[in-house]
Design an enzyme around this catalytic site. Structure first.
Site, PDB file in Angstrom:
ATOM      1  CE1 TYR A  32     -11.228  28.343  -5.510  1.00  0.00           C
ATOM      2  CE2 TYR A  32      -9.475  29.963  -5.761  1.00  0.00           C
ATOM      3  CZ  TYR A  32      -9.893  28.639  -5.702  1.00  0.00           C
ATOM      4  OH  TYR A  32      -8.975  27.626  -5.819  1.00  0.00           O
TER       5      TYR A  32
ATOM      6  CB  SER B  96      -6.361  28.300  -3.350  1.00  0.00           C
ATOM      7  OG  SER B  96      -6.008  29.433  -4.118  1.00  0.00           O
TER       8      SER B  96
END
Length: 258
Positions: free
Chosen positions: A156, A143
């Site tokens: 995250y 990501s």
């Protein structure tokens, strides 16, 4: 992106077998469909058996129920995938919560780390001998959260940065082996579940993530990139591709229409 003609593998199939984790929805499901179209025999792996069975039936693949955080499940996945595996897509993972560090849900952090980091490491470790034998490839779906922190994203971001470190270390460690190691880092992708899961089923809050963004990416956009990487010649390694919608100039800079 236009793919080259599929090359013959030692197994005699067009592209061998591809294993896709987290294949029950979103990027994973789209990737499974794309790789099947590219000539791979696809093993769809995820926890939700009903979903991957339906997906596998539609693409002529196989469904294997697997929680990547469960060592026995990973062992079973390797056994059921067989000896023809030439490609592994580490896609299982996801985000939970968006609280500041001072309010961090550390149980959620542990869950994210287990799925995004330890799960990817376990799957890669388990399949690596087969990939070496078959001169294969492993692709990690990370990501743009791995690029740096943002408010509410510490857990995250940390998990995805750690997963990126696996990619970087692995590539160095096996440079003398015939295995390619690649990373796809998506930015804003509008899938049916990512933000909904992150906000624990709060649809209204999930919708605000994409509010005003004219054209966020969709799962097929990322699957298109993965399919292209997977079909490069054996001597070509795509280290990392960052993919964002045009409206997202950086992780913290998104154009939203009124």
């Amino acid at each position: 992106m236009t793919s080259q003609s599929p090359s013959q593998t030692p197994t005699g199939t067009s592209n061998g077998t591809a294993v896709v984790t987290g294949a029950s929805s979103g990027i994973g499901a789209a990737t499974a469909r794309r790789l099947a179209a590219e000539g791979f025999s696809v093993v769809c792996a995820a926890r939700r058996t009903d979903r991957i069975e339906e997906l596998a039936a539609g693409i002529g693949g196989r469904a294997v129920s697997c929680d990547v955080t469960d060592p026995q499940a990973v062992e079973r996945l390797v056994a059921e995938a067989g000896e023809d595996v030439t490609l592994v897509i580490n896609n299982a993972g996801g985000a939970l919560g968006m609280e500041p560090v001072v309010e961090a849900d550390l149980d959620a952090w542990q869950t994210m780390y287990a799925a995004n980091v330890l799960g990817a490491a376990a799957v890669t470790k388990a399949f690596l001998p087969t990939l070496i034998t078959n001169q294969g490839q492993v692709i990690f779906v990370t990501s743009t959260a791995a690029d740096g922190g943002y408010e509410g994203g510490a857990g995250y971001c940390a998990a995805k940065a750690a997963e990126r470190s696996i990619v970087q270390s692995l590539r160095l460690e096996i440079v003398d082996q015939p295995v390619r190691v690649s990373e796809v880092a998506p930015g804003m992708v509008h899938t049916e579940e990512f933000s909904l899961t992150r906000f624990h089923g709060d649809q209204e809050r999930a919708d605000t993530v994409y509010a005003g963004v004219a054209a966020p990416l969709v799962a097929d956009d990322i699957a298109d990139v993965i399919g292209w990487i997977a079909t490069r010649p054996e001597h070509v390694n795509i280290d990392r591709i960052t993919v964002r919608p045009r409206a997202q100039a950086a992780q913290h800079k998104v154009h939203r229409e009124a």
